[in-house]
Design a protein around this motif. Structure first.
Motif, PDB file in Angstrom:
ATOM      1  N   TYR A  55       0.851  -1.198   0.000  1.00  0.00           N
ATOM      2  CA  TYR A  55       0.000   0.000   0.000  1.00  0.00           C
ATOM      3  C   TYR A  55       0.883   1.243   0.000  1.00  0.00           C
ATOM      4  O   TYR A  55       1.610   1.491   0.961  1.00  0.00           O
ATOM      5  N   SER A  60       0.649   4.188  -6.051  1.00  0.00           N
ATOM      6  CA  SER A  60      -0.300   3.134  -6.412  1.00  0.00           C
ATOM      7  C   SER A  60       0.033   1.858  -5.646  1.00  0.00           C
ATOM      8  O   SER A  60       1.123   1.727  -5.095  1.00  0.00           O
ATOM      9  N   ASN A  61      -0.920   0.937  -5.642  1.00  0.00           N
ATOM     10  CA  ASN A  61      -0.783  -0.280  -4.831  1.00  0.00           C
ATOM     11  C   ASN A  61      -0.428  -1.506  -5.676  1.00  0.00           C
ATOM     12  O   ASN A  61      -0.648  -1.506  -6.898  1.00  0.00           O
ATOM     13  N   SER A 212     -11.130   2.135  -5.289  1.00  0.00           N
ATOM     14  CA  SER A 212     -10.063   2.584  -4.409  1.00  0.00           C
ATOM     15  C   SER A 212     -10.746   3.156  -3.185  1.00  0.00           C
ATOM     16  O   SER A 212     -11.621   4.018  -3.310  1.00  0.00           O
ATOM     17  N   SER A 215     -11.775   7.172  -2.327  1.00  0.00           N
ATOM     18  CA  SER A 215     -11.083   7.997  -3.327  1.00  0.00           C
ATOM     19  C   SER A 215     -12.008   8.325  -4.491  1.00  0.00           C
ATOM     20  O   SER A 215     -12.742   7.450  -4.962  1.00  0.00           O
ATOM     21  N   GLY A 245      -7.678  -2.136  -3.416  1.00  0.00           N
ATOM     22  CA  GLY A 245      -7.813  -1.197  -4.529  1.00  0.00           C
ATOM     23  C   GLY A 245      -6.475  -0.871  -5.157  1.00  0.00           C
ATOM     24  O   GLY A 245      -5.415  -1.078  -4.561  1.00  0.00           O
ATOM     25  N   HIS A 247      -5.569   2.037  -5.541  1.00  0.00           N
ATOM     26  CA  HIS A 247      -5.131   3.145  -4.673  1.00  0.00           C
ATOM     27  C   HIS A 247      -5.880   3.006  -3.349  1.00  0.00           C
ATOM     28  O   HIS A 247      -6.907   2.335  -3.275  1.00  0.00           O
TER      29      HIS A 247
END
Ligand SMILES: [Zn+2]
Length: 332
Positions: A55, A60-61, A212, A215, A245, A247
């Motif tokens: 994370y 970004s994830n 996300s 968001s 997500g 993000h």
């Protein structure tokens, strides 16, 4: 006298600077949380045995699954240097070879690190529309990330387009080291090609672009806000506890349904405003969607309104994909 005039100009310029700075802070205080968000550290969580979530709130994830036969990685970050950092994080959990990389959608912050994992010998998988979007929009994706590269002192020339080795249309099941991974496509959400990566036994899903947690997502790419909302309702109804997500932090069902409601309200509000003949500027000034002002990225609402206004008045997404889309039964 002349000096005073020059001094006056200098003061005005200085005031202008102060005003714009405090305006920026006011925007942050109004909900995007950018001040505290800067301080959220990168976090790796083992959400199920051998399944890790990486994370990174500001970018970004990713996720990766470690098995006896090797590793499956989801998304590769925004630059090869960031991908090297991701690989180093993976290496803290396993020394098994990287077998597969899945790219969930064709935004640079999710696939510009691909070449590092190519070097590691991975086989790349993506939806057919994601593959098409990667090729069609690679240059524009590079262009809109130049500010990021400059800020981080990353060399843009290091980024290479690494398209998938394998594509799929509606779904695909992978078996690796006794684990099962399902790639699902239920039509476009935020993007044509949006891929959902489901770990059925672990009751986990990685959602890439469409979800996300808390968001606002950029609506410049979606060919169907209705299908996006339906997609979120479908994944909320799945036998899943953990929503990862592209993000934002780890989500639960209520977070997915919250986004579905937010996008449905945005869609309805925008359609009503356009039907009443409001201009884009009037919508920005009067409609605002302030009910959701505490959701991350709200400070970019004027851009989201502009993008969706473009869609509603031209019938095409602001960033359209010419071959859109692989049809899916029940797609809205
Ligand atoms: Zn992204």
């Amino acid at each position: 006298m002349r000096l005073q005039v020059i001094g006056g100009h200098a003061m005005a310029a200085l005031l202008g600077l102060v005003i714009s700075t405090s305006y920026g802070l006011a925007q942050k205080a109004a909900g995007d949380g950018a001040v505290y968000e800067k301080n959220i550290p990168i976090k790796v969580t083992e959400v199920a045995p051998g399944l890790y979530f990486h994370y990174h709130h500001q970018e970004s994830n990713n996720a990766w699954l470690v098995t006896e036969e090797g590793v499956l990685v989801i998304d590769t970050r925004q630059h090869p240097q960031r991908a090297e950092e991701l690989l180093a994080a993976i290496r803290k959990t396993t020394d098994k070879p990287i077998r597969y990389v899945i790219n969930t959608h064709a935004h640079g912050d999710h696939y510009f690190g691909n070449k590092i994992f190519k070097r590691e010998g991975a086989t790349f998988i993506a939806h057919r529309d994601t593959a098409g979007m990667m090729r069609e929009h690679f240059d524009s994706e590079m262009k809109r990330r130049m500010g990021y590269f400059k800020q981080r002192k990353y060399d843009p020339a290091e980024v290479e387009l690494v398209p998938p080795d394998i594509t799929f249309d509606t779904n695909m099941t992978l078996h690796l080291g006794g684990r099962t991974v399902e790639l699902l496509y239920v039509g476009p959400g935020q993007n044509p090609g949006d891929t959902l990566v489901h770990f059925p036994k672990e009751r986990v899903i990685f959602t890439g672009g469409p979800f996300s947690k808390n968001s606002w997502a950029n609506p410049s790419f979606t060919p169907s806000m209705e299908n996006w909302v339906e997609l979120l309702k479908k994944i909320a109804a799945m036998d899943v506890d953990t929503y990862l997500g592209g993000h934002g932090d780890i989500g639960r069902k209520e977070d997915v349904l919250h986004e579905a409601q937010m996008l449905a309200d945005f869609n309805t509000g925008m359609r009503e405003a356009v039907a009443r003949g409001m201009s884009q500027r009037e919508i920005v000034e009067k409609v605002k969607f302030e009910k959701y002002k505490d959701v991350r990225n709200y400070y970019r609402m004027h851009l989201f309104i502009a993008s969706y206004y473009h869609f509603l008045t031209t019938g095409k997404p602001k960033t359209a994909y010419s071959k859109c889309c692989v049809p899916v039964p029940g797609m809205k």
